[in-house]
Design an enzyme around this catalytic site. Structure first.
Site, mmCIF file in Angstrom:
data_model
loop_
_atom_site.group_PDB
_atom_site.id
_atom_site.type_symbol
_atom_site.label_atom_id
_atom_site.label_comp_id
_atom_site.label_asym_id
_atom_site.label_seq_id
_atom_site.Cartn_x
_atom_site.Cartn_y
_atom_site.Cartn_z
ATOM 1 N N CYS A 1 -72.151 16.116 7.520
ATOM 2 C CA CYS A 1 -71.745 14.713 8.203
ATOM 3 C C CYS A 1 -70.279 14.734 7.565
ATOM 4 O O CYS A 1 -69.482 14.257 8.593
ATOM 5 C CB CYS A 1 -72.648 13.633 7.456
ATOM 6 S SG CYS A 1 -74.462 13.688 8.247
ATOM 7 N N GLU B 1 -75.400 9.376 9.717
ATOM 8 C CA GLU B 1 -73.730 9.770 10.043
ATOM 9 C C GLU B 1 -73.728 10.321 11.384
ATOM 10 O O GLU B 1 -73.046 9.661 12.193
ATOM 11 C CB GLU B 1 -73.008 10.326 9.053
ATOM 12 C CG GLU B 1 -73.181 9.636 7.701
ATOM 13 C CD GLU B 1 -74.069 10.421 7.045
ATOM 14 O OE1 GLU B 1 -73.730 10.730 5.712
ATOM 15 O OE2 GLU B 1 -75.281 10.753 7.356
#
Length: 160
Positions: free
Chosen positions: A92, A61
């Site tokens: 994330c 991510e």
């Protein structure tokens, strides 16, 4: 014979995230992949490279968010959707909220470390100034199998 239905956009983009996860697996990394779209176009891709890069920050991510910001020329990704094969961790999920990504699509959940609804739900906390719309379980079986197969193989290799 069962009729094949066309893939939804969410499934199509999750398939691309799965392709990214395969790149991680090829490096013997935990197979997690991610894509970010704007409109109907993939603008960024990422896959897990923590061991390869020797960096805690090399999650799929974060790598994709960094690339998307470069493509859009802004750290705010307010017109984007992020597709992730595995529910994001706290780092994330926090980055997704900070990037103002309005929509998050998750393949499979992570009951041991997930912060998109399993342990915590940082993505939809009303206390933050930004919340995401979250869709869970897109191609869940494929995403989950990829991870299970990877860890099964890892355990088998350790026994040899």
């Amino acid at each position: 014979m069962e009729e094949m239905r066309p893939l939804t956009d969410d499934e199509r983009y999750m398939k691309e995230a799965l392709r990214q996860a395969k790149k991680a697996a090829a490096l013997m990394e935990v197979p997690i992949g991610c894509v970010i779209t704007a409109g109907d176009k993939v603008i960024a891709r990422g896959y897990n490279r923590r061991n390869t890069d020797k960096s805690t920050l090399s999650h799929a991510e974060l790598r994709a968010i960094k690339k998307a910001a470069k493509v859009t020329g802004d750290w705010r990704l307010e017109d984007c959707t992020i597709y992730i094969t595995l529910e994001p961790c706290q780092m994330c999920a926090g980055a997704i909220v900070q990037a103002r990504i309005p929509r998050v699509v998750i393949g499979c959940m992570n009951p041991k470390a997930g912060c998109g609804g399993s342990i915590l739900n940082l993505l939809e906390m009303r206390e933050f100034n930004h919340q995401c719309e979250v869709t869970r379980g897109v191609l869940e079986e494929e995403c989950s199998e990829m991870l299970s197969d990877f860890f099964r193989k890892l355990r088998e290799d350790k026994r040899k």
